[in-house]
Design an enzyme around this catalytic site. Structure first.
Site, short mmCIF file in Angstrom:
data_model
loop_
_atom_site.label_atom_id
_atom_site.label_comp_id
_atom_site.label_asym_id
_atom_site.label_seq_id
_atom_site.Cartn_x
_atom_site.Cartn_y
_atom_site.Cartn_z
N GLU A 262 -20.07 26.39 -123.25
CA GLU A 262 -19.38 27.28 -122.31
C GLU A 262 -20.23 28.45 -121.82
OE1 GLU A 262 -15.64 28.45 -123.97
OE2 GLU A 262 -14.97 26.39 -124.29
N GLU A 475 -13.13 19.98 -125.25
CA GLU A 475 -12.24 20.82 -126.06
C GLU A 475 -10.90 20.93 -125.36
OE1 GLU A 475 -13.37 24.77 -127.20
OE2 GLU A 475 -15.40 24.18 -127.76
#
Length: 585
Positions: A262, A475
């Site tokens: 991320e 995720e």
């Protein structure tokens, strides 16, 4: 009686030939702002490591679990008793007989700092999050930290044995950079390396495939002291050196590599790091400049590793980085709201979309940020373009997005509210109802919006980045409201809202594959057990296993059995020989 002679002080002569009683001390004009651009570290001693940990402060240790624990026989878990309350049924009957694509990767996920514990043990150096959680008031709402947590560092064999018993075929953790290089660069920590050697060997032995993240926000603190961390281009070479070492050692056993977790964290986390207060800023304090420099250097670091992996190392696996983003639905059918959605995606996914386009930033970022946005050379654009083998998205929720009154006025005024995105974002529908059930109060941004993931997968692959060959949801997960407040384990493990979230998300991922023809090749649920959830602390629980933070016992929740039954129904791969017995009724 003792008598003391009076102390006679010499008279200081401002001129003449008086001889001073002490040697002269050199005087210098000091100016902290005139320091060098970085402070090189050539001291890799135990004393220097101790200095780094003194910068963090006292670190807690567990009183019992201080060495690797061998696995014990796992029981057969049967899950909830359907006599009184069954697991949740699907709300999508059209996929009752639908099957997953062949070789679909699924499993559980985690990250090193959030579950490993053993923070100071076996030569590990501190990361920026050790400093933040210990020293910065209010950084973590419940004042918890990563010192102990689940002690996965020592209990990993038990954790993996349970994954195998339950049939989970993949596990997606991260490697701790400061466990391997305590100073960020320099010598390798032998104990940390042996640990990860054993971790990989244990996964291979049990037939569990690792999808490894090389970096999940735990930058070595030493690199912030030395040159300011990700705001300085020196971080690129240090990260690449670390990444090459890990990949070279484990590539034979790792089918999937995530270089960076991320990079969008440069916006909502890194840009607020307290540079200049708890470590040197080197002229770049918290704020917008740090945000864009962090993203710039992160993308180049990824691209350099990927190029080396493919062209020089000739790696056996696939490599990419994990994006963070959520689905945006327009507030209305107006062209203004449609443009707002496009702009919102530019500032989240487009920011790091260069691997799928021309290797550069979107024009909207350039127009809005001007000189604040670093520029890529033509050589760098070529390096970035094509550097990802597939698209990885960490997607947790969805929002409605709309235009503000005057986007152009906002975009040209860095003091305007909402700059630089200059759009409205809401968890409320245009009709005034919430978009979905809320997660724990510690993560007010999180709503259960399973329908959004189907639209999101289609948007990414069909509209935003048509060059994407396949996509994984790397995720997704949910924080059950008030879970930490239950006083008995039976109540805490009946996590009905999380079970509903997982069922809905998996249903819609399958719908994206079967109905929308999106090439979805994997899904990883966050998290293997309850963990340290960054600024929200340890009270917010995302695990599909309940973690007793005192005894360290892990207990499967209803959501874990919801997950296992879903994959059993839809053709997911399992490991282990007794999965049917494990799933019970």
């Amino acid at each position: 009686m003792l008598r003391y002679a009076a102390l006679t002080l010499p008279v200081l002569a401002l001129g003449g030939n008086a001889t001073p009683l002490v040697a002269a001390t050199k005087t210098v004009s000091f100016n902290a702002s005139a320091g060098t651009t970085y402070l090189p570290n050539n001291d890799y001693s135990n004393e220097r490591l101790g200095f780094l940990w003194n910068q963090v402060g006292p670190v807690a240790t567990h009183s019992v679990v201080t060495a690797t624990v061998e696995p014990t026989p796992e029981p057969s878990y049967v899950g909830p008793d359907s006599l009184f309350h069954p697991l949740l049924a699907s709300s999508n009957p059209e996929i009752a007989n639908a099957k997953l694509p062949a070789n679909f990767a699924w499993g559980l996920s985690s990250s090193a700092y959030q579950i490993e514990g053993a923070a100071k043990d076996e030569g590990r150096g501190p990361s920026i999050w050790d400093l933040l959680s210990h020293r910065v008031p209010g950084q973590v709402v419940d004042d918890t930290n990563g010192d102990i947590l689940g002690q996965h560092y020592y209990l990993y064999k038990q954790d993996f044995a349970r994954l195998q018993k339950l049939g989970t075929p993949w596990f997606s953790p991260s490697i701790s950079w400061p466990r391997i290089f305590p100073f960020g660069s320099g010598p390798i920590n032998e104990a940390g390396l042996k640990h990860y050697d054993d971790v990989i060997a244990e996964l291979v032995k049990l037939g569990i495939k690792p999808a490894l993240s090389l970096f999940h926000w735990d930058t070595p603190l030493a690199l912030f002291n030395e040159y300011g961390g990700w705001t300085n281009p020196k971080i690129i070479d240090d990260y690449v050196n670390y990444a090459k070492f890990i990949i070279s050692r484990y590539d034979e056993h790792v089918p999937v590599w995530f270089t960076i977790n991320e990079p969008q964290y440069c916006n909502w986390q890194y840009s607020y790091y307290p540079a200049g207060e708890y470590y040197p800023s080197y002229g770049i304090g918290p704020g917008a400049k740090a945000r864009w420099l962090c993203g710039h250097h992160t993308l180049l670091a990824h691209a350099k590793v990927a190029k080396w992996y493919k062209e020089e190392f000739k790696g056996k696996g696939r490599i990419t980085f994990k994006n963070s983003g959520n689905y945006f639905e327009a507030n209305s059918t107006s062209t203004e709201d449609a443009a707002a959605v496009s702009r919102a995606y530019d500032f989240v996914l487009g920011w790091f979309g260069g691997p799928w386009t021309d290797g550069d930033y979107p024009q909207s970022l350039k127009d809005t940020l001007g000189d604040l946005l670093p520029t890529f050379t033509e050589k760098e654009k070529k390096l970035i373009k094509g550097s990802c083998d597939f698209y990885a998205i960490d997607a947790y929720t969805g929002y409605y997005v709309g235009a503000i009154n005057d986007v152009q006025a906002c975009a040209t005024n860095s003091s305007a509210g909402g700059w630089p995105e200059c759009v409205s974002q809401s968890s409320v529908t245009p009709d005034g109802f919430g978009v979905g059930p809320s997660g724990d109060l510690g993560v007010t941004w999180l709503k259960s919006t399973p329908g959004g993931i189907r639209s999101f997968l289609k948007t990414i692959t069909k509209d935003l980045f048509p060059a994407v060959p396949d996509i994984m949801v790397t995720e997704f997960g949910f924080a059950e409201p008030f879970e930490s407040e239950y006083t008995n384990i039976q109540d805490a493990t009946w996590d009905l809202r999380r079970a509903d979230y997982i069922q809905g998300y998996l249903d819609n991922i399958l719908l994206a594959a079967t109905e929308d023809k999106v090439n979805v090749t994997g899904a990883f649920i966050w998290s293997i057990f309850d963990n340290f959830e960054w600024g929200s602390g340890a009270a917010v629980r995302f695990g599909v296993q309940y973690l007793n933070y005192t005894s360290l016992e892990r207990t499967p929740k209803a959501s874990l059995f919801q997950t296992l039954n879903w994959f059993k129904t839809h053709g997911g791969e399992f490991v282990g020989s007794d999965v049917n017995a494990t799933l019970g009724r």
